[in-house]
Design an enzyme around this catalytic site. Sequence first.
Site, mmCIF file in Angstrom:
data_model
loop_
_atom_site.group_PDB
_atom_site.id
_atom_site.type_symbol
_atom_site.label_atom_id
_atom_site.label_comp_id
_atom_site.label_asym_id
_atom_site.label_seq_id
_atom_site.Cartn_x
_atom_site.Cartn_y
_atom_site.Cartn_z
ATOM 1 N N PHE A 161 0.255 5.262 -3.912
ATOM 2 C CA PHE A 161 0.041 6.614 -3.406
ATOM 3 C C PHE A 161 0.040 7.567 -4.605
ATOM 4 O O PHE A 161 1.005 7.586 -5.388
ATOM 5 C CB PHE A 161 1.150 6.973 -2.425
ATOM 6 C CG PHE A 161 0.948 8.281 -1.711
ATOM 7 C CD1 PHE A 161 -0.234 8.530 -1.031
ATOM 8 C CD2 PHE A 161 1.935 9.251 -1.710
ATOM 9 C CE1 PHE A 161 -0.438 9.734 -0.357
ATOM 10 C CE2 PHE A 161 1.753 10.457 -1.039
ATOM 11 C CZ PHE A 161 0.551 10.695 -0.366
ATOM 12 N N SER B 217 -2.912 -0.854 -2.800
ATOM 13 C CA SER B 217 -3.831 0.202 -2.371
ATOM 14 C C SER B 217 -3.073 1.520 -2.280
ATOM 15 O O SER B 217 -1.860 1.578 -2.495
ATOM 16 C CB SER B 217 -4.481 -0.179 -1.038
ATOM 17 O OG SER B 217 -5.541 0.694 -0.718
ATOM 18 N N ILE C 213 0.842 -1.195 0.000
ATOM 19 C CA ILE C 213 0.000 0.000 0.000
ATOM 20 C C ILE C 213 0.881 1.251 0.000
ATOM 21 O O ILE C 213 2.033 1.209 0.429
ATOM 22 C CB ILE C 213 -0.948 -0.006 1.232
ATOM 23 C CG1 ILE C 213 -1.915 1.195 1.201
ATOM 24 C CG2 ILE C 213 -0.178 -0.052 2.542
ATOM 25 C CD1 ILE C 213 -2.994 1.159 2.286
ATOM 26 N N CYS C 214 0.328 2.341 -0.522
ATOM 27 C CA CYS C 214 0.933 3.663 -0.437
ATOM 28 C C CYS C 214 2.237 3.759 -1.223
ATOM 29 O O CYS C 214 2.251 3.599 -2.441
ATOM 30 C CB CYS C 214 1.098 4.034 1.033
ATOM 31 S SG CYS C 214 1.412 5.781 1.343
ATOM 32 N N ALA C 215 3.362 4.007 -0.564
ATOM 33 C CA ALA C 215 4.641 4.157 -1.269
ATOM 34 C C ALA C 215 5.227 2.826 -1.709
ATOM 35 O O ALA C 215 6.053 2.789 -2.633
ATOM 36 C CB ALA C 215 5.643 4.884 -0.369
#
Length: 425
Positions: free
Chosen positions: A366, A392, A344-346
């Site tokens: 992200f 995500s 998720i994210c980075a």
Amino acid sequence: MAAAASSLARRAVSCRRLLLSRAFAAAARPAKRVLVPVAAGTEPVEAAATADVLNRAGARVTVATVASAPAGDEGLLVEAAYGVKLVAGGRVADLEGEAFDLIALPGGMPGSVNLRECKVLERMVKMHAEKGELYGAICAAPAVTLAHWGMLKGLKATCYPSFMEKFTAEVIPVNSRVVVDRNVVTSQGPGTAIEFALALVEQLYDKEKMEEVAGPLYVRPQHGADYTIKELNSVEWKCSGTPQVLVPVANGSEEIEALNLIDVLRRAGANVTVASVEDTLQIVTRRHKFNLIADMMLDEAAKMEFDLIVMPGGLSGAQKFASTDKLVDLLKKQAGSGKAYGAICASPAHVLEPHGLLKGKKATAFPPMAHLLTDQSLCENRVVIDGNLITSRAPGTATEFALAIVEKLFGREKAVSVAKEFVFM
């Protein structure tokens, strides 16, 4: 034409001066002080989201344990709910007499009871309220702690749905995700924790600051609604018995994302192993408000078999993951064997993409880092599943991400049950 251009230039200079003056004014003001007390049994997602979001707003947040213990890190260790171990930044007993702009109580059981039984905290919150300062509580804490202290008399308030009946007769119960009445903010549970924290930001600062903080979180456009997943090439994520899940953590890992994964998956019944890729079990999270204690070192976890390996984000944490050869090897082995993995994210952009783990796959990340993905066609989705891969976007999608994993491992019925228990749906 020249006059118009000159006018635009003057306006641009004026706007820059205004922005600079606001920035200097903000820098000159002392930071708002926030206390987030924690105890054994505290709901970790609520504590993390409150501390993280308020820190993003510029507040000086102290996460302090109500336990009285000897000095040193061992005395600051908090056994939170769902097997999460945190190291607080201080002790409530050492803060009595200090002034705060906000005191915000996370919930959880028996965490809320343990907060209630702390006499120093009770005195502090009551004196704080007498000064007209802002205070709040979430989950069980409004009913079990604040109402018990007589601090919600004549006020509208909410709490965890099954605890509404525990409100004293002086409280006006309201079945809403977040309730603001005068200088008190209450909320319902871990699934409303970011909403709660943003409401606190708005009350402590203003709506403009709240919106500024909310943007990079990518919160849900419609709170309480069903979560959605974009899935392609659907395959069954097979497990031989209880799902075994590895959650690596590093210094700089995003705490909201890590704790949502741990909390939600353990609620569902998965066996979650939190493994440190650093030299110690103690991890300094991205916002530095508390440290997270991993279950084991990655070297030990690498000897085990997992049905899923899933990484939280946080830029520096993701960069550490990407440079940890043992973790990269585990991920490649996981993907090569057709087992589930995700980020998720980075982490999709900084771990999976550069190591070829997104080749031929659709993913999201992200948003400010999505340009690093070779295939950006599905980056607008909050959760994307492509076969054995799940990705995500941000802290505001972390619960959906974890629930989507529950759905793949345990089925839709279990995921909906956890979402409702979490007060997410």
